[in-house]
Design an enzyme around this catalytic site. Structure first.
Site, mmCIF file in Angstrom:
data_model
loop_
_atom_site.group_PDB
_atom_site.id
_atom_site.type_symbol
_atom_site.label_atom_id
_atom_site.label_comp_id
_atom_site.label_asym_id
_atom_site.label_seq_id
_atom_site.Cartn_x
_atom_site.Cartn_y
_atom_site.Cartn_z
ATOM 1 N N THR A 34 -5.299 -16.345 21.262
ATOM 2 C CA THR A 34 -5.181 -15.015 21.796
ATOM 3 C C THR A 34 -5.931 -14.155 20.528
ATOM 4 O O THR A 34 -5.916 -14.349 19.495
ATOM 5 C CB THR A 34 -3.891 -14.491 21.657
ATOM 6 O OG1 THR A 34 -3.000 -15.219 22.813
ATOM 7 C CG2 THR A 34 -3.768 -13.039 22.273
ATOM 8 N N GLY A 73 1.371 -18.068 15.766
ATOM 9 C CA GLY A 73 2.666 -18.398 15.000
ATOM 10 C C GLY A 73 2.676 -18.748 13.645
ATOM 11 O O GLY A 73 1.982 -19.858 13.570
ATOM 12 N N GLU A 317 2.284 -17.660 26.642
ATOM 13 C CA GLU A 317 1.894 -18.621 27.235
ATOM 14 C C GLU A 317 1.631 -18.370 28.668
ATOM 15 O O GLU A 317 1.788 -19.171 29.695
ATOM 16 C CB GLU A 317 2.967 -19.652 27.342
ATOM 17 C CG GLU A 317 2.498 -21.130 27.418
ATOM 18 C CD GLU A 317 1.672 -21.586 26.011
ATOM 19 O OE1 GLU A 317 1.840 -21.543 24.808
ATOM 20 O OE2 GLU A 317 0.411 -21.617 26.449
#
Ligand SMILES: CCCCCCCCCC/C=C\CCCCCCCC(=O)SCCNC(=O)CCNC(=O)[C@H](O)C(C)(C)COP(=O)(O)OP(=O)(O)OC[C@H]1O[C@@H](n2cnc3c(N)ncnc32)[C@H](O)[C@@H]1OP(=O)(O)O
Ligand SMILES: Cc1cc2nc3c(=O)[nH]c(=O)nc-3n(C[C@H](O)[C@H](O)[C@H](O)COP(=O)(O)OP(=O)(O)OC[C@H]3O[C@@H](n4cnc5c(N)ncnc54)[C@H](O)[C@@H]3O)c2cc1C
Length: 551
Positions: A34, A73, A317
């Site tokens: 992303t 993350g 997701e």
């Protein structure tokens, strides 16, 4: 997502090098796909990886602010490697997005490598123990071998070679994680309902007659209505997750043999099940919090944390709407197959009998309700396709007609998914309880009926459109549902105990096994830093001067 992507996107040689390092934690990685400007539309990603045959390296660049990687993350401070999804350029041609293994920090000093800009994206609604990060590149070079080459390759001279049999093979990790997230939704919802049901058995409030003692709030019908659907859904999601995992494994095995025929159905299923399970889990966890009144709002109840954690799964997701629209694409194709008299894949086979043009006769048995859900999905799909075609006839392009029909398309995909989930819930219970005691069977069937009745009553408008259900049928179903809640009530605490979640896992003052709710709430309150001293210094700094008129 780092390790599964190494497993799914690397050649055997690349795996032999990277996997042991990752599994041994010699390197720590994340999945950076992303960007600030694009998450959903992967084809619109802007990060570039341009091959230079002179040096046999890829030059990574972030040409715009919006091309910065955003969200991965652990990216900010923890990881030293990441998988970067970038637009691949070689010999002046763009070949679309591909994954690359990129070292972003020195393995010894942990300093960002020259040409790498990395940092933290700041506080979020939840997930604040994770250092989600941003990442940009300025002419940063990586070796040619760092392109993940299982599905496509760039040869030394810059020649591009497509290897994969399916155009979306590089999206494999996303499908895998979507499958896992259904299980994650079940687990977190089970935690929330364990907390809320146990607490509701301890909490007493109001007395129906002024003489009597106060009732456990779990005895109120409205409380049962709030909570028993949560228990039933946790089971529905768990059983669907097991089923989906098997479907995933079977498809993976077929792909390994070179057969990609079942991938579209897996993609359609994993998309809608991920969407519905995460959305249902998040809204039902919030319902569990409502069911715990004021104490549910305490962080020490564990429920705000659970909600913040799970509501993110609805977005990451693949956002809810986007994934349902992916399923809708598959359904529209299935509709066309029915029209052409072609055979259908298993999970849409019900459509072949559904387009009769007549309303389905209402039958309130569990099988009858599942057939009604299927009729509802088929009816919605049929009306959606009619709208789509009407728009096409009016001269719109397919994309325009599709866009204008997306509200209906989402409705059809949601209805299809609910029908699939209900069918799986039933067949998995039947399969798994063959050797169970009659009591276990009875309780599981009660829960499964709660799920069916609840959703039938939620969808009475649609049922009136697509089945022959009457006002008196709805009235009768409502009474049956309310009766079922009373049958479940005596076992409710036992049923959530059977999730077998330890206190350490629940992490809740309200949901502990011993039921010492008030003692635990008080003990948690004592941990507030404000309780460390009898008078806080802000009294002297601000309150007292204000009270004395000296501010
Ligand atoms: C052992 C590991 C343990 C791991 C444990 C995890 C368990 C969970 C624990 C949770 C706790 C903490 C972890 C937190 C982790 C956070 C992780 C978050 C990670 C991320 O969010 S990564 C980024 C994810 N991003 C997305 O999902 C983006 C969503 N967008 C898309 O997927 C795509 O862009 C798209 C919407 C599908 C559109 O793609 P595209 O434009 O390329 O395609 P089209 O719409 O034009 O469709 C063309 C054609 O392709 C078909 N198709 C699309 N996708 C797939 C696919 N994946 N597989 C197969 N086929 C696909 C599509 O259906 C079309 O087919 P058609 O033409 O209709 O035949
Ligand atoms: C906690 C968390 C962790 C994450 N971790 C990672 C990670 O590790 N790695 C990573 O790469 N990414 C990660 N992400 C990013 C995540 O995958 C994306 O946020 C997600 O895919 C949604 O994309 P988006 O943010 O671009 O939303 P957008 O696409 O901008 O969505 C905004 C709204 O527009 C709507 N919309 C968008 N396109 C359409 C369309 N075509 N039709 C109709 N409606 C549309 C959506 O439904 C939504 O309502 C994480 C996100 C979160 C919240």
């Amino acid at each position: 997502m780092f390790v599964p992507t190494l497993m799914g996107q690397c050649t055997p040689e690349q795996q032999a090098y990277w996997l042991p390092r990752a599994l041994d934690m010699q390197i720590i990685g994340t999945y950076a796909q992303t960007e600030l400007g694009h998450g959903t539309f992967i084809r619109g990603l802007e990060t570039t990886a341009t091959y230079d045959p002179e040096t046999e390296t890829f030059v990574m660049n972030s040409p715009t602010l919006t091309s910065y990687k955003w969200w991965a993350g652990g990216l900010a401070k923890t990881v030293n490697y990441c998988i970067v999804v970038a637009q691949l350029y070689t010999k002046g041609v763009c070949h679309g997005t591909h994954p690359f293994i990129v070292q972003i920090r020195d393995e010894e000093t942990h300093m960002p490598r020259p040409g790498v800009k990395v940092g933290d994206i700041g506080p979020k609604l939840g997930f604040n123990t994770a250092d989600n990060g941003y990442l940009g590149f300025d002419n940063y070079r990586i070796p040619r071998d760092n392109m993940m080459m299982k599905n496509a390759q760039v040869l030394k001279d810059g020649t591009y070679v497509k290897v994969a049999r399916h155009g979306k093979a590089t999206y494999g990790t996303m499908v895998f994680v979507r499958v896992l997230l259904v299980n994650e939704a079940a687990f977190n919802l089970a935690k929330a309902c364990t907390i809320a049901v146990r607490y509701s058995a301890i909490r007493r409030q109001c007395s129906p007659d002024s003489e009597g003692s106060e009732l456990q709030v779990l005895d109120y019908s409205t409380q049962q209505h709030k909570l028993f659907i949560c228990i039933a859904t946790a089971h529905a999601l768990q059983l669907n997750s097991t089923w989906l995992w098997k479907t995933f494994s079977d498809t993976l095995a077929a792909i390994k043999q070179g057969n990609v025929d079942t991938l579209p159905e897996l993609h359609a299923l994993s998309s809608c099940l991920k969407a519905l399970s995460t959305a249902d889990a998040a809204s039902l966890i919030e319902q569990c919090r409502h069911a715990c009144g004021g104490h549910g709002y305490m962080m020490s109840s564990g429920l705000p944390y659970l909600y913040a954690f799970v509501t993110a799964t609805r977005t990451y997701e693949g956002d809810y709407t986007i994934l349902l629209l992916q399923t809708a694409r598959f359904l529209v194709k299935a509709y066309e197959q029915v029209e052409a008299g072609k055979p259908l894949t298993p999970t849409v086979s019900y459509l072949s009998q559904a387009f009769t043009g007549k309303k389905l006769p209402w039958d309130s048995s569990p099988d009858g309700i599942i057939r009604a859900f299927q009729a509802l999905a088929a009816g919605k799909l049929s009306s959606t396709v009619k709208s789509l075609r009407k728009r096409l006839e009016s001269g719109l392009s397919y994309e325009q007609a599709w866009e204008l029909s997306t509200i209906q398309l989402n409705g059809a995909a949601e209805a299809h998914c609910r029908a699939v989930m209900s069918q799986n819930y039933k067949s998995e219970i039947e399969r798994l309880t063959v050797n169970s005691s009659p009591n276990v069977k009875l309780v599981l069937q009660q829960l499964y009926k709660v799920y069916l009745y609840y959703w039938a009553l939620e969808r009475t408008g649609d049922l009136l459109l697509y089945t022959s259900i009457s006002e008196s049928d709805i009235f009768e179903l409502q009474l049956r549902y309310e009766g079922l809640l009373k049958e479940i009530r005596p076992n409710a605490v036992g049923i959530v105990d059977a999730f077998d979640l330890r206190d350490e896992v629940l992490h809740s003052a309200l949901g502990s096994y011993d039921g010492n709710v008030y003692e635990r709430l008080m003990a948690e309150a004592q941990k507030s830093p404000l309780n460390a001293e009898p008078v806080n210094q802000t009294f002297h700094t601000y309150l007292k001067p204000m009270m004395k008129g000296k501010l």
